[in-house]
Design a protein around this motif. Structure first.
Motif, PDB file in Angstrom:
ATOM      1  N   VAL A 277      33.156 -12.930   8.646  1.00  0.00           N
ATOM      2  CA  VAL A 277      32.379 -11.761   8.205  1.00  0.00           C
ATOM      3  C   VAL A 277      31.010 -11.841   8.871  1.00  0.00           C
ATOM      4  CG1 VAL A 277      31.398 -10.512   6.253  1.00  0.00           C
ATOM      5  CG2 VAL A 277      33.593 -11.703   5.991  1.00  0.00           C
ATOM      6  N   GLU A 278      30.798 -10.981   9.870  1.00  0.00           N
ATOM      7  CA  GLU A 278      29.526 -10.981  10.587  1.00  0.00           C
ATOM      8  C   GLU A 278      28.463 -10.224   9.801  1.00  0.00           C
ATOM      9  OE1 GLU A 278      29.287 -10.039  14.769  1.00  0.00           O
ATOM     10  OE2 GLU A 278      31.435 -10.399  14.982  1.00  0.00           O
ATOM     11  N   GLU A 279      27.237 -10.703   9.917  1.00  0.00           N
ATOM     12  CA  GLU A 279      26.122 -10.062   9.216  1.00  0.00           C
ATOM     13  C   GLU A 279      25.946  -8.620   9.695  1.00  0.00           C
ATOM     14  OE1 GLU A 279      21.454 -10.948   8.056  1.00  0.00           O
ATOM     15  OE2 GLU A 279      22.502 -12.264   9.469  1.00  0.00           O
ATOM     16  N   GLY A 280      25.721  -7.730   8.732  1.00  0.00           N
ATOM     17  CA  GLY A 280      25.462  -6.336   9.060  1.00  0.00           C
ATOM     18  C   GLY A 280      26.691  -5.500   9.367  1.00  0.00           C
ATOM     19  N   LYS A 281      27.879  -6.062   9.164  1.00  0.00           N
ATOM     20  CA  LYS A 281      29.117  -5.349   9.479  1.00  0.00           C
ATOM     21  C   LYS A 281      29.866  -4.938   8.213  1.00  0.00           C
ATOM     22  CE  LYS A 281      28.758  -6.252  13.967  1.00  0.00           C
ATOM     23  NZ  LYS A 281      28.427  -5.194  14.940  1.00  0.00           N
ATOM     24  N   ILE A 282      30.786  -3.993   8.381  1.00  0.00           N
ATOM     25  CA  ILE A 282      31.784  -3.694   7.352  1.00  0.00           C
ATOM     26  C   ILE A 282      33.097  -4.307   7.822  1.00  0.00           C
ATOM     27  CG2 ILE A 282      33.105  -1.927   6.126  1.00  0.00           C
ATOM     28  CD1 ILE A 282      30.781  -0.021   6.451  1.00  0.00           C
ATOM     29  N   ILE A 283      33.612  -5.243   7.042  1.00  0.00           N
ATOM     30  CA  ILE A 283      34.878  -5.903   7.349  1.00  0.00           C
ATOM     31  C   ILE A 283      35.897  -5.450   6.308  1.00  0.00           C
ATOM     32  CG2 ILE A 283      36.061  -8.103   7.714  1.00  0.00           C
ATOM     33  CD1 ILE A 283      33.705  -7.586   9.652  1.00  0.00           C
ATOM     34  N   SER A 284      37.036  -4.933   6.755  1.00  0.00           N
ATOM     35  CA  SER A 284      38.079  -4.481   5.839  1.00  0.00           C
ATOM     36  C   SER A 284      39.272  -5.432   5.884  1.00  0.00           C
ATOM     37  CB  SER A 284      38.550  -3.068   6.194  1.00  0.00           C
ATOM     38  OG  SER A 284      37.556  -2.117   5.899  1.00  0.00           O
ATOM     39  N   LEU A 285      39.782  -5.694   4.699  1.00  0.00           N
ATOM     40  CA  LEU A 285      40.966  -6.547   4.546  1.00  0.00           C
ATOM     41  C   LEU A 285      42.032  -5.691   3.887  1.00  0.00           C
ATOM     42  CD1 LEU A 285      41.893  -9.507   4.918  1.00  0.00           C
ATOM     43  CD2 LEU A 285      40.953  -9.998   2.661  1.00  0.00           C
TER      44      LEU A 285
ATOM     45  N   ALA B  31      41.370   4.976   4.999  1.00  0.00           N
ATOM     46  CA  ALA B  31      39.960   5.108   4.623  1.00  0.00           C
ATOM     47  C   ALA B  31      39.189   3.836   4.944  1.00  0.00           C
ATOM     48  CB  ALA B  31      39.850   5.437   3.138  1.00  0.00           C
ATOM     49  N   ALA B  32      39.808   2.683   4.689  1.00  0.00           N
ATOM     50  CA  ALA B  32      39.129   1.404   4.917  1.00  0.00           C
ATOM     51  C   ALA B  32      38.872   1.157   6.396  1.00  0.00           C
ATOM     52  CB  ALA B  32      39.954   0.263   4.330  1.00  0.00           C
ATOM     53  N   LEU B  33      39.866   1.422   7.232  1.00  0.00           N
ATOM     54  CA  LEU B  33      39.724   1.140   8.665  1.00  0.00           C
ATOM     55  C   LEU B  33      38.831   2.154   9.370  1.00  0.00           C
ATOM     56  CD1 LEU B  33      43.383   0.050   9.507  1.00  0.00           C
ATOM     57  CD2 LEU B  33      41.369  -1.421   9.247  1.00  0.00           C
ATOM     58  N   GLN B  34      38.752   3.362   8.828  1.00  0.00           N
ATOM     59  CA  GLN B  34      37.886   4.378   9.438  1.00  0.00           C
ATOM     60  C   GLN B  34      36.413   3.963   9.391  1.00  0.00           C
ATOM     61  OE1 GLN B  34      39.077   7.928   7.314  1.00  0.00           O
ATOM     62  NE2 GLN B  34      40.202   8.724   9.088  1.00  0.00           N
ATOM     63  N   ILE B  35      36.023   3.210   8.387  1.00  0.00           N
ATOM     64  CA  ILE B  35      34.609   2.823   8.273  1.00  0.00           C
ATOM     65  C   ILE B  35      34.370   1.372   8.687  1.00  0.00           C
ATOM     66  CG2 ILE B  35      34.226   4.495   6.420  1.00  0.00           C
ATOM     67  CD1 ILE B  35      34.047   2.104   4.474  1.00  0.00           C
ATOM     68  N   ALA B  36      35.445   0.641   9.018  1.00  0.00           N
ATOM     69  CA  ALA B  36      35.304  -0.794   9.299  1.00  0.00           C
ATOM     70  C   ALA B  36      34.873  -1.053  10.742  1.00  0.00           C
ATOM     71  CB  ALA B  36      36.628  -1.510   9.042  1.00  0.00           C
ATOM     72  N   ASP B  37      33.958  -2.030  10.897  1.00  0.00           N
ATOM     73  CA  ASP B  37      33.666  -2.538  12.236  1.00  0.00           C
ATOM     74  C   ASP B  37      34.810  -3.418  12.717  1.00  0.00           C
ATOM     75  OD1 ASP B  37      30.816  -1.644  12.690  1.00  0.00           O
ATOM     76  OD2 ASP B  37      30.587  -2.681  10.785  1.00  0.00           O
TER      77      ASP B  37
ATOM     78  N   GLY C  75      38.683  -5.404  11.159  1.00  0.00           N
ATOM     79  CA  GLY C  75      39.652  -5.468  10.071  1.00  0.00           C
ATOM     80  C   GLY C  75      40.663  -6.579  10.226  1.00  0.00           C
ATOM     81  N   TYR C  76      41.224  -6.964   9.093  1.00  0.00           N
ATOM     82  CA  TYR C  76      42.288  -7.972   9.040  1.00  0.00           C
ATOM     83  C   TYR C  76      43.437  -7.405   8.215  1.00  0.00           C
ATOM     84  CZ  TYR C  76      38.699 -11.325  10.535  1.00  0.00           C
ATOM     85  OH  TYR C  76      37.708 -11.979  11.232  1.00  0.00           O
ATOM     86  N   VAL C  77      44.661  -7.659   8.682  1.00  0.00           N
ATOM     87  CA  VAL C  77      45.855  -7.245   7.943  1.00  0.00           C
ATOM     88  C   VAL C  77      46.509  -8.489   7.359  1.00  0.00           C
ATOM     89  CG1 VAL C  77      48.092  -6.081   8.048  1.00  0.00           C
ATOM     90  CG2 VAL C  77      46.207  -5.282   9.498  1.00  0.00           C
ATOM     91  N   LEU C  78      46.642  -8.511   6.035  1.00  0.00           N
ATOM     92  CA  LEU C  78      47.269  -9.638   5.336  1.00  0.00           C
ATOM     93  C   LEU C  78      48.682  -9.266   4.915  1.00  0.00           C
ATOM     94  CD1 LEU C  78      44.837 -11.301   2.729  1.00  0.00           C
ATOM     95  CD2 LEU C  78      45.983 -12.414   4.630  1.00  0.00           C
TER      96      LEU C  78
ATOM     97  N   LEU D  27      47.503  -9.501  11.684  1.00  0.00           N
ATOM     98  CA  LEU D  27      46.842  -8.697  12.714  1.00  0.00           C
ATOM     99  C   LEU D  27      45.348  -8.684  12.430  1.00  0.00           C
ATOM    100  CD1 LEU D  27      49.020  -5.449  13.035  1.00  0.00           C
ATOM    101  CD2 LEU D  27      48.567  -7.061  14.877  1.00  0.00           C
ATOM    102  N   GLU D  28      44.548  -8.581  13.469  1.00  0.00           N
ATOM    103  CA  GLU D  28      43.117  -8.389  13.304  1.00  0.00           C
ATOM    104  C   GLU D  28      42.577  -7.653  14.520  1.00  0.00           C
ATOM    105  OE1 GLU D  28      40.427 -11.904  14.327  1.00  0.00           O
ATOM    106  OE2 GLU D  28      42.220 -12.924  13.582  1.00  0.00           O
ATOM    107  N   GLY D  29      41.453  -7.003  14.346  1.00  0.00           N
ATOM    108  CA  GLY D  29      40.844  -6.284  15.462  1.00  0.00           C
ATOM    109  C   GLY D  29      39.815  -5.300  14.965  1.00  0.00           C
ATOM    110  N   LYS D  30      39.218  -4.557  15.893  1.00  0.00           N
ATOM    111  CA  LYS D  30      38.245  -3.530  15.513  1.00  0.00           C
ATOM    112  C   LYS D  30      38.934  -2.495  14.630  1.00  0.00           C
ATOM    113  CE  LYS D  30      35.303  -4.093  19.578  1.00  0.00           C
ATOM    114  NZ  LYS D  30      34.788  -3.473  20.822  1.00  0.00           N
ATOM    115  N   GLY D  31      38.142  -1.919  13.717  1.00  0.00           N
ATOM    116  CA  GLY D  31      38.715  -0.993  12.748  1.00  0.00           C
ATOM    117  C   GLY D  31      39.522   0.125  13.374  1.00  0.00           C
ATOM    118  N   MET D  32      38.978   0.797  14.384  1.00  0.00           N
ATOM    119  CA  MET D  32      39.682   1.920  15.004  1.00  0.00           C
ATOM    120  C   MET D  32      40.900   1.465  15.799  1.00  0.00           C
ATOM    121  SD  MET D  32      38.230   4.481  13.757  1.00  0.00           S
ATOM    122  CE  MET D  32      39.173   5.719  14.653  1.00  0.00           C
ATOM    123  N   GLU D  33      40.833   0.248  16.358  1.00  0.00           N
ATOM    124  CA  GLU D  33      42.001  -0.292  17.068  1.00  0.00           C
ATOM    125  C   GLU D  33      43.168  -0.483  16.104  1.00  0.00           C
ATOM    126  OE1 GLU D  33      40.750  -3.883  18.951  1.00  0.00           O
ATOM    127  OE2 GLU D  33      39.565  -2.861  20.495  1.00  0.00           O
TER     128      GLU D  33
END
Length: 236
Positions: free
Chosen positions: A24-32, A196-202, A204-207, A214-220
């Motif tokens: 979790v990087e500072e200043g980011k939105i991370i979605s799980l 909704a979560a990935l649209q705003i995420a810098d 994301g991680y898929v559990l 899977l992991e990557g940039k939100g829009m990816e």
């Protein structure tokens, strides 16, 4: 800012988290994101010291926080708005918010942040003397997030903030999450509403069943065919 390395958690004979790694990087939105039972809530519980891992490390600003008391983790600036809201139903809106600041001592700063919360959630200000248990689901969710903000978090962790809410209220909640982020708060967001979560995420991680698959940039991830089939209903 927050690093999870090789985290393993067991509930009895169930291997709930299987060596997950999350940054979790500072200043980011991370979605799980992930289905029920994927291990999302367990991840947040372990960060907060509510669940004890069998293996792995969690570092916050370079310092290990596993085996720390939950109260001490909150004081460091990691705060959870839990699934199901968990407000105090017999207390007023204002009393709920004041309890959110229980680890703080600067009364003037608390008053200032109370006004900030009311500016984010005007509906709470209108209902400041109303008991939390008499409010709608959307209002209770706003109160749960507002109470978490009163702790003055550096990292705000949100567990299923849209659960059970009408689509219009969900849209409002996500707009407010973006506003909180603009104010400088790092956000770790857990959601079944993957779109909704990935649209705003810098990032994301898929559990799935306790593993990061899977992991990557939100829009990816939003445009990933596997994610679309599994969580968005169909490939687009």
């Amino acid at each position: 800012m927050l690093k999870i390395n090789n985290l393993n958690v067991f509930y009895g004979g169930i291997h709930a988290l299987k060596g997950i790694n999350i940054d979790v990087e500072e200043g980011k939105i991370i979605s799980l994101i992930g289905a029920n039972g994927a291990g999302k809530t367990t991840t947040l519980g372990t960060i907060m010291g509510l669940v004890k891992p069998s293996e792995g490390t969690i570092y916050y600003e370079g310092e290990p926080i596993i085996n720390r008391r939950t109260k001490d983790i909150v004081k460091k600036g990691i705060v959870l708005a839990p699934e199901g809201r968990r407000i105090f139903p017999n207390l007023t809106v204002e009393e709920n918010l004041i309890l959110g600041a229980y680890v703080r001592e600067n009364k003037e700063a608390i008053k200032k942040d109370m006004q900030w919360v009311y500016s984010l959630f005007p509906r709470l200000k209108e209902r400041m003397w109303q008991k939390g248990g008499t409010m709608s689901g959307g209002e209770q969710q706003m109160l749960a997030v507002g109470r978490a903000l009163m702790t003055k978090p550096k990292i705000l962790m949100l567990d299923e903030p849209s659960l059970g809410l009408a689509p219009l209220i969900v849209k409002d909640i996500f707009e407010i999450i973006k506003q909180i982020h603009k104010e400088g708060v790092t956000i770790l967001l857990i959601e079944q509403n993957a779109k909704a979560a990935l649209q705003i995420a810098d990032y994301g991680y898929v559990l799935e069943t306790g593993k990061v698959v899977l992991e990557g940039k939100g829009m990816e991830l939003l445009n990933n065919e596997e994610v679309q089939k599994a969580y968005l209903g169909e490939a687009q």
